[in-house]
Design an enzyme around this catalytic site. Structure first.
Site, PDB file in Angstrom:
ATOM      1  N   SER A 157       4.122  11.342  -2.835  1.00 29.32           N
ATOM      2  CA  SER A 157       5.292  10.579  -3.220  1.00 29.32           C
ATOM      3  C   SER A 157       6.557  11.425  -3.184  1.00 29.32           C
ATOM      4  CB  SER A 157       5.057   9.938  -4.579  1.00 29.32           C
ATOM      5  OG  SER A 157       5.844   8.790  -4.727  1.00 29.32           O
TER       6      SER A 157
ATOM      7  N   ASP B 270      -0.652   0.885   0.214  1.00 32.24           N
ATOM      8  CA  ASP B 270       0.570   1.182  -0.534  1.00 32.24           C
ATOM      9  C   ASP B 270       1.751   0.403   0.029  1.00 32.24           C
ATOM     10  OD1 ASP B 270       2.344   2.395  -2.299  1.00 32.24           O
ATOM     11  OD2 ASP B 270       2.653   4.136  -1.005  1.00 32.24           O
TER      12      ASP B 270
ATOM     13  N   HIS C 254      -1.420   4.096  -3.013  1.00 33.28           N
ATOM     14  CA  HIS C 254      -0.405   5.141  -3.111  1.00 33.28           C
ATOM     15  C   HIS C 254      -1.032   6.477  -3.504  1.00 33.28           C
ATOM     16  CE1 HIS C 254       3.713   6.570  -3.793  1.00 33.28           C
ATOM     17  NE2 HIS C 254       3.327   7.068  -4.955  1.00 33.28           N
TER      18      HIS C 254
END
Length: 702
Positions: free
Chosen positions: A184, A394, A452
């Site tokens: 991320s 995601d 994710h």
């Protein structure tokens, strides 16, 4: 006699401490104070014993002038057969979100159960190399400082200082190969840190050692924020979450076009080296996802099923959480890390309350003077492999967005992937788990059935990413498709043996653009042959085996010496007690008084940070307790159930407000762990840089 026993206990305790296993060559006077020897559930739930990793943790001072300490937690495989000279630094994102998410929910050896005890994660990355989880920037997780940083250049500067201090603790590791991994918003951190390491290596001064950076792995990375935000509307449409007949389609399309204009402007000035306000601000483009989550609510469903989970589109959540109540095991991590005994076991200096995300760090870290990390990828790819892996489910950092910025990027002489349809199947444990596009030292890996947080969903598969970047895979034709084949731990050797001499069996594949290529750019940019790499790894493993054997032999000798000393003292003591009293001392009229006076005394024995009182050695003993059992009991503190550390005051007792990176609004109204806040004040609705917001709630980039 009592003096002899006391001296013996101190001597034996010293022997036991000196016999603690350490990494090869580490300085016991500096590193051992960070040793982690116990955690709730460690010895009950992690079996066999050789599955318990060697652990070090603590708050390492990096800048004393600002009282800046970075918390790290290091895991090393205790099985000498799998030891490698490899270090993996793992970072989570936010900004301001703790890497303990990675340690306890993803790639670390433990998960946390509902009893706040550690249980085993069989897909842990520590089996592939020493892995170190670092809470950074300062203020994140257990890290702390008097001042917070604001930009990505500072992230790199501070992390290199951390590495300097880390290698002072573990100097034997300074020559190990290094990989950085994270997810991320770490897609911003990692390229900056990697670039700083490569620049440092080019201008070493006397006494400095090169950091052997071999590659970076970025999972669902937030690397080019505005470009990636353009993928939200197409993603929702392609996955059947919205269609052109939706009443809000025109509104969404207009916002998409506004974002497109910003991206066009960024593209026109991409190579001018200037930090433009319209590129470092992504609020306009991020608002697209905010609106999509609102407009696609299913109001006819149960309250907790009305919104699409932004981290896994196959899941549902309540609105406006939309995925922030996920992953569900996160509710166990906070209480575990807030246990005072755990904080002591992790060697904390500052017993700060752990929050998953720190709102103050996120607000301060605006990155307004740093170009997005996408600009750094071409230079990195000249020297090291860059692996970008994505969970296919995601939304917030989805695969379409990653491919979009890659197709515009120029690196190593060409633009984008020259043939992005030339997908290589990734086979793990005889199953197709994703596909790979790889050219010129940059690879994109799309991983099926994952979110994710790929390691959370598929820990075993995610661990095999290390095999891919280090070249430990086989290239085969599977069902008519070119495939890279990886294996569960240990099974590749078995597969090679069963092949009975099949060509290339057991060797590291070196795929490339031509059959004659002799070096896998996914491994490194050096000119060393793959055979020399294998030789080096084999040599280091043999060395580790030898040292482990030597260490075990030394500890056996120490144990034997202890037993002999115990036996000798016991014999002396028994002989002493069996002699006539007239031989020992002349009887007097006040002998009984002296004895009673002596027996009435107490002696204080200090153990760790607490004081326990024991009766004098001459008091009446339990029938079944001998001198050996008694001495061992004193050494181990086995009768003391209060633990090794005394309680520590929490200052004025004020509590901090939790910052939970991936969720808010727990079902328990009395435990709201999902409020966005900070160390100092209660806050809600703060939008962090690099993270889209909805209904004034943050969607952090962990």
């Amino acid at each position: 006699m009592k003096l002899i026993l006391s001296t013996l206990i101190v001597f034996i305790h010293t022997l036991l401490v000196s016999a603690l296993p350490t990494k090869e060559g580490s300085d016991p006077n500096s590193a051992k104070k960070y040793l982690v020897s116990d955690l709730p559930g460690l010895h009950e739930n992690i079996t066999p014993d050789n599955s318990i990793p060697l652990m070090f943790a603590g708050q390492l001072e990096i800048y004393p002038e600002t009282d800046t300490h970075y918390f790290f937690w290091k895991f090393s495989d205790s099985n000498p057969e799998t030891v490698t000279n490899r270090t993996i630094f793992w970072l989570n994102g936010g900004p301001g979100c703790s890497s303990m998410d990675g340690a306890l929910l993803e790639t670390g050896p433990f998960r946390i159960n509902s009893q706040q005890q550690v249980i085993s994660n069989n897909g842990s990355w520590h089996r592939m190399g020493d892995i170190i989880y670092v809470d950074q920037p300062a203020g994140t997780g257990f890290s702390y400082s008097d001042t917070y940083i604001t930009d990505l250049d500072q992230v790199a500067e501070y992390f290199l200082k951390f590495m300097e201090k880390y290698y002072e603790l573990f100097p034997e590791e300074i020559g190990y190969e290094i990989y950085f991994a994270g997810e991320s918003y770490a897609g911003q951190y990692i390229p900056y840190i990697a670039d700083a390491i490569l620049q440092r290596n080019k201008k070493l001064v006397d006494g400095e050692h090169k950091y052997d950076l071999r590659g970076v792995l970025i999972g669902n990375g937030w690397v080019s924020p505005n470009e990636q935000s353009l993928s939200y509307l197409p993603f929702f449409k392609d996955h059947g979450l919205i269609d052109v007949h939706h009443p809000k389609w025109a509104t969404l399309l207009a916002k998409h076009e506004q974002c497109q204009k910003i991206v066009n402007k960024i593209d026109s000035t991409f190579d001018d080296g200037v930090v433009h306000y319209y590129e470092v601000s992504s609020s306009t483009c991020e608002a697209i996802l905010t609106d999509l989550l609102e407009y696609t609510q299913d109001t006819a469903s149960e309250k907790d099923q009305r919104c699409v989970n932004m981290y896994d589109y196959t899941l549902r959540d309540s609105y406006p959480s939309c995925g922030m109540n996920w992953p569900y095991e996160l509710v166990n991590v906070g209480p575990f890390l807030r246990q005072e005994k755990v904080m002591h076991q992790l060697n904390l200096i500052n017993l700060k309350k752990w929050n998953e995300c720190n709102g103050r760090v996120g607000r301060t870290f605006q990155a307004r003077h740093s170009i997005p990390a996408v600009h750094l990828l071409p230079e990195l790819a000249k020297e090291i492999p860059v692996m970008l892996f994505n969970g296919a489910n995601d939304i917030i950092c989805n695969s379409q967005g990653v491919l979009s910025y890659l197709q515009k990027l120029q690196w190593n002489g060409e633009t984008g992937f020259t043939n992005k349809d030339n997908q290589i199947s990734w086979i793990y444990d005889n199953k197709e788990v994703g596909y790979i596009i790889w050219e010129r030292n940059i690879s994109f890996i799309n991983i099926y059935n994952s979110s994710h947080m790929v390691p959370y969903d598929l820990p075993d598969v995610s661990r095999a990413l290390i095999d891919l970047i280090t070249g430990k895979y086989d290239e085969k034709d599977v069902d008519g498709k070119k495939s890279f084949v990886t294996y569960p731990l240990g099974s590749r050797k078995e597969s090679d043996a069963s092949a009975n001499g099949e060509e290339n069996a057991g060797s590291d594949k070196v795929p490339g653009d031509s059959p004659s290529q002799t070096m896998d750019p996914m491994i490194s940019s050096s000119t060393a042959s793959s055979s020399s790499v294998e030789s080096s790894l084999s040599s280091s493993t043999a060395s580790a085996d030898s040292d482990s054997t030597s260490s075990k032999f030394t500890r056996l000798i120490q144990l034997a010496v202890i037993l002999v000393i115990f036996w000798g003292v016991y014999v002396l003591y028994a002989s002493y007690k069996s002699r006539p009293s007239s031989i020992i001392k002349k009887p007097t009229n006040n002998t009984s008084n002296v004895t009673r006076s002596s027996a009435g005394k107490k002696k204080n024995v200090q153990w760790a940070d607490q004081l326990n009182q024991f009766e004098d050695d001459e008091r009446t003993q339990e029938p079944n307790q001998g001198i050996i059992a008694k001495a061992i009991g004193k050494i181990t503190g086995s009768k003391d159930t209060r633990g090794r550390y005394a309680p520590v005051q929490r200052g004025n007792g004020n509590e901090y407000i939790d910052d939970i990176e991936l969720g808010e609004g727990l079902s328990d109204p009395n435990v709201d762990e999902f409020i966005i806040g900070s160390d100092d004040d209660e806050e809600q609705g703060q939008a962090h840089s690099g993270a889209a917001t909805h209904n004034q709630k943050q969607k952090p980039m962990n």
